[in-house]
Design a protein around this motif. Structure first.
Motif, PDB file in Angstrom:
ATOM      1  N   VAL A   1       0.943  -1.298  -0.130  1.00 59.62           N
ATOM      2  CA  VAL A   1       0.172  -0.055   0.339  1.00 59.62           C
ATOM      3  C   VAL A   1       0.803   1.311  -0.143  1.00 59.62           C
ATOM      4  CG1 VAL A   1      -1.687   1.195   1.182  1.00 59.62           C
ATOM      5  CG2 VAL A   1      -1.837  -1.093   1.192  1.00 59.62           C
ATOM      6  N   ASP A   2       0.660   2.154  -0.757  1.00 60.44           N
ATOM      7  CA  ASP A   2       1.516   3.305  -0.989  1.00 60.44           C
ATOM      8  C   ASP A   2       0.759   4.684  -0.622  1.00 60.44           C
ATOM      9  OD1 ASP A   2       2.974   5.809  -1.728  1.00 60.44           O
ATOM     10  OD2 ASP A   2       3.590   4.644  -3.750  1.00 60.44           O
ATOM     11  N   PRO A   3       0.713   4.942   0.585  1.00 58.36           N
ATOM     12  CA  PRO A   3      -0.187   6.297   1.062  1.00 58.36           C
ATOM     13  C   PRO A   3       0.136   7.491   0.368  1.00 58.36           C
ATOM     14  CG  PRO A   3       0.880   5.116   2.762  1.00 58.36           C
ATOM     15  CD  PRO A   3       1.531   4.460   1.725  1.00 58.36           C
ATOM     16  N   ALA A   4       1.322   7.707  -0.292  1.00 58.50           N
ATOM     17  CA  ALA A   4       1.715   8.892  -0.897  1.00 58.50           C
ATOM     18  C   ALA A   4       1.124   8.661  -2.323  1.00 58.50           C
ATOM     19  CB  ALA A   4       3.116   8.996  -1.073  1.00 58.50           C
TER      20      ALA A   4
ATOM     21  N   PRO B   1      -0.019  -6.162   4.459  1.00 54.38           N
ATOM     22  CA  PRO B   1       0.998  -5.968   3.158  1.00 54.38           C
ATOM     23  C   PRO B   1       1.933  -4.857   3.833  1.00 54.38           C
ATOM     24  CG  PRO B   1      -1.105  -4.574   2.924  1.00 54.38           C
ATOM     25  CD  PRO B   1      -1.232  -5.486   4.243  1.00 54.38           C
ATOM     26  N   ALA B   2       3.156  -4.448   2.869  1.00 53.59           N
ATOM     27  CA  ALA B   2       4.122  -3.569   2.916  1.00 53.59           C
ATOM     28  C   ALA B   2       3.395  -2.279   3.085  1.00 53.59           C
ATOM     29  CB  ALA B   2       5.159  -3.600   2.168  1.00 53.59           C
ATOM     30  N   VAL B   3       3.686  -1.457   4.289  1.00 56.71           N
ATOM     31  CA  VAL B   3       2.808  -0.030   3.984  1.00 56.71           C
ATOM     32  C   VAL B   3       3.717   0.784   4.975  1.00 56.71           C
ATOM     33  CG1 VAL B   3       1.084  -0.995   5.875  1.00 56.71           C
ATOM     34  CG2 VAL B   3       0.746   1.252   4.417  1.00 56.71           C
ATOM     35  N   ALA B   4       3.957   2.068   4.655  1.00 55.42           N
ATOM     36  CA  ALA B   4       4.706   3.050   5.256  1.00 55.42           C
ATOM     37  C   ALA B   4       3.695   3.836   6.441  1.00 55.42           C
ATOM     38  CB  ALA B   4       5.392   4.056   4.580  1.00 55.42           C
ATOM     39  N   VAL B   5       3.348   3.040   7.627  1.00 52.85           N
ATOM     40  CA  VAL B   5       2.731   3.547   8.602  1.00 52.85           C
ATOM     41  C   VAL B   5       3.367   2.796  10.058  1.00 52.85           C
ATOM     42  CG1 VAL B   5       0.526   3.567   7.466  1.00 52.85           C
ATOM     43  CG2 VAL B   5       0.988   1.459   8.557  1.00 52.85           C
ATOM     44  N   ALA B   6       2.974   3.610  11.017  1.00 55.53           N
ATOM     45  CA  ALA B   6       3.569   3.294  12.335  1.00 55.53           C
ATOM     46  C   ALA B   6       3.140   1.813  12.848  1.00 55.53           C
ATOM     47  CB  ALA B   6       3.172   4.270  13.396  1.00 55.53           C
ATOM     48  N   GLN B   7       3.935   1.040  13.487  1.00 54.30           N
ATOM     49  CA  GLN B   7       3.661  -0.357  13.575  1.00 54.30           C
ATOM     50  C   GLN B   7       4.281  -0.679  14.833  1.00 54.30           C
ATOM     51  OE1 GLN B   7       5.162  -2.625  10.158  1.00 54.30           O
ATOM     52  NE2 GLN B   7       4.202  -1.036   8.807  1.00 54.30           N
ATOM     53  N   GLN B   8       3.643  -1.508  15.613  1.00 50.59           N
ATOM     54  CA  GLN B   8       4.206  -2.159  16.848  1.00 50.59           C
ATOM     55  C   GLN B   8       3.034  -3.400  17.214  1.00 50.59           C
ATOM     56  OE1 GLN B   8       4.916   0.351  20.198  1.00 50.59           O
ATOM     57  NE2 GLN B   8       5.175  -1.217  21.520  1.00 50.59           N
TER      58      GLN B   8
ATOM     59  N   SER C   1      -1.189   6.220  10.895  1.00 47.03           N
ATOM     60  CA  SER C   1      -0.228   7.309  10.674  1.00 47.03           C
ATOM     61  C   SER C   1      -0.228   8.088   9.383  1.00 47.03           C
ATOM     62  CB  SER C   1       1.123   7.238  11.336  1.00 47.03           C
ATOM     63  OG  SER C   1       1.522   6.208  10.729  1.00 47.03           O
ATOM     64  N   ALA C   2      -0.733   7.515   8.475  1.00 48.45           N
ATOM     65  CA  ALA C   2      -0.808   8.145   6.981  1.00 48.45           C
ATOM     66  C   ALA C   2      -2.262   8.459   6.808  1.00 48.45           C
ATOM     67  CB  ALA C   2      -0.354   6.995   6.232  1.00 48.45           C
ATOM     68  N   PRO C   3      -2.447   9.623   6.121  1.00 50.62           N
ATOM     69  CA  PRO C   3      -3.765   9.944   5.578  1.00 50.62           C
ATOM     70  C   PRO C   3      -4.466   8.988   4.789  1.00 50.62           C
ATOM     71  CG  PRO C   3      -1.933  11.678   5.408  1.00 50.62           C
ATOM     72  CD  PRO C   3      -1.335  10.643   5.700  1.00 50.62           C
ATOM     73  N   ASP C   4      -5.612   8.826   5.026  1.00 51.73           N
ATOM     74  CA  ASP C   4      -6.460   7.936   4.245  1.00 51.73           C
ATOM     75  C   ASP C   4      -6.258   6.354   4.365  1.00 51.73           C
ATOM     76  OD1 ASP C   4      -8.113  10.242   3.500  1.00 51.73           O
ATOM     77  OD2 ASP C   4      -6.764  10.616   1.742  1.00 51.73           O
TER      78      ASP C   4
END
Length: 417
Positions: free
Chosen positions: A92-95, A253-260, A272-275
């Motif tokens: 998933v590509d938030p940008a 899936p691979a996604v640039a959001v905060a994870q823990q 942490s990513a819009p939408d």
């Protein structure tokens, strides 16, 4: 009804994950009046459904799964929800506001919900790749266990969490001889505590299950399929097949959001990513009452998906569900409301000796959770019942006197203040 501002691109809301959470999210979008495009991407075949029967009634061939469908297959086409079977999302590509399928296809989105749930933890000991070792998460995996479960055969169940205990009970009811190997001393003690966990263990032993506490699996033996389980202490347990229920890990899936321990979300299911939203087993949610938690139960998966859909449509109502779950083992019914991982006092109302009780988990005097065993009704259906009163105690952060909680003559409903 909530309305999301229309985007000139006409990009769909994409739901990643075709389980209970994703199915309820898609349903809620339409129920709330959203008329834009919706795409539901599911790695599994078939329509979204609830998984509880896989360890209970469906495993025992007492019930089919169609009663657990979120909606019948015809509903999705009839409500213009594009259901993509057998497709997995790789990234998933938030940008860019895109999801990339494992086939390489890209889909644009206006908003995306990640509801991919979890994957079974796999044993990595020698012989763990032998046929005859089963895991349980999907209908296909359940069907494979059903084919093994013939009366007179011997199964080793690895793990004594809810899946392990429920599978052990169902196999026993099918006439399979069952041995349960688990590292703790009492089944379910980490979730329910030693007193209630001890009762669960006693139920299994009364039905002929051989419990092996304090044991780790060191290897599986067999030439062409599993024939025996070897424990770390050196015991060899001959068997015809094995089922491992050693938990799940969140899978997404691979996604640039905060994870823990999953994908971090706020009270509105937002990452942490819009939408980008997340819900169900995969979401580590900031809960208004319990703090940050990740919950892996049916009731939460259903309601979390609905809450995420409403948030995507503009709702500002926090997801404050109290969390409830249940477990059926043999003729016994266990129900739970609230959430707690550690507690400093456990108060019993009823009888441990008769195994009919409500237990309260207290932290600094506050009721954080309650368990009912063969007593009380569903807190969501029986609004006047004892478990519903327990839910009100948890919600109110009540501090009743332990003696009042334990006293059957004291009305629980009056203790919420």
């Amino acid at each position: 009804m909530y309305r999301m501002a229309e985007r000139t691109s006409g990009r769909p809301i994409v739901i990643v994950g075709g389980g209970l959470t994703g199915g309820n999210a898609a349903t809620t979008l339409r129920e709330e009046g959203y008329s834009g495009p919706v795409v539901l991407v599911s790695a599994e075949p078939g329509v979204p459904f609830g998984r509880p029967p896989l360890s209970k009634t469906y495993l025992r061939s007492e019930e089919e799964l169609d009663g657990w469908y979120v909606r019948a297959a015809s509903w999705y086409a009839g409500h213009d929800v594009e259901l993509r079977h057998g497709a997995a999302v790789a990234a998933v590509d938030p940008a860019a506001h895109t999801v990339t399928l494992d086939s390489g296809e890209e889909l644009g989105y206006s908003k995306v919900l990640i509801a991919t749930g979890g994957r079974n933890r796999r044993l990595t000991v020698p012989g763990a790749d032998l046929p005859g070792l089963h895991y349980l998460r999907t209908q296909a995996e359940c069907d494979a266990i059903k084919r093994e479960a013939e009366p007179g055969r011997h199964a080793v169940v690895v793990g004594s969490g809810f899946i392990g205990c429920e599978v052990a009970a169902s196999l026993t009811q099918l006439g399979v001889q069952v041995t349960v190997v688990f590292p703790g001393q009492i089944p379910l003690d980490r979730v329910l505590g030693g007193q209630v966990g001890g009762l669960i263990g006693a139920f299994h032993q009364a039905n002929g299950v051989d419990l092996r506490p304090g044991e780790q699996v060191a290897a599986f033996e067999g030439a062409e399929r599993v024939k025996a389980v070897v424990t770390a202490s050196g015991h060899r347990i001959a068997c015809d097949f094995a089922v491992a229920g050693v938990g799940i890990t969140p899978s997404f899936p691979a996604v640039a959001v905060a994870q823990q321990n999953g994908i971090l979300t706020d009270e509105l299911c937002q990452t942490s990513a819009p939408d980008v939203y997340a819900a169900g087993d995969v979401a580590n949610q900031l809960h208004p009452l319990f703090g940050r938690v990740r919950v892996e139960h049916y009731n939460n998966a259903e309601k979390h998906g609905r809450a995420a859909a409403r948030s995507m449509l503009g709702s500002t109502d926090p997801y404050d569900y109290l969390y409830t779950f249940w477990s059926d083992q043999y003729e016994h019914k266990l129900e739970y409301v609230g959430h707690v991982t550690e507690w400093d006092e456990f108060v019993v109302r009823g009888s441990l000796e008769e195994a009919k009780l409500i237990g309260f988990y207290l932290v600094d005097g506050v009721v954080r959770a309650a368990v009912g065993l063969d007593r009380g009704g569903d807190p969501e259906l029986d609004l006047d019942g004892e478990m519903a009163a327990c839910a009100r105690l948890v919600s109110a952060r009540a501090r009743p006197a332990p003696a009042a909680l334990a006293d059957d003559g004291t009305d629980l409903g009056g203790l919420a203040g």
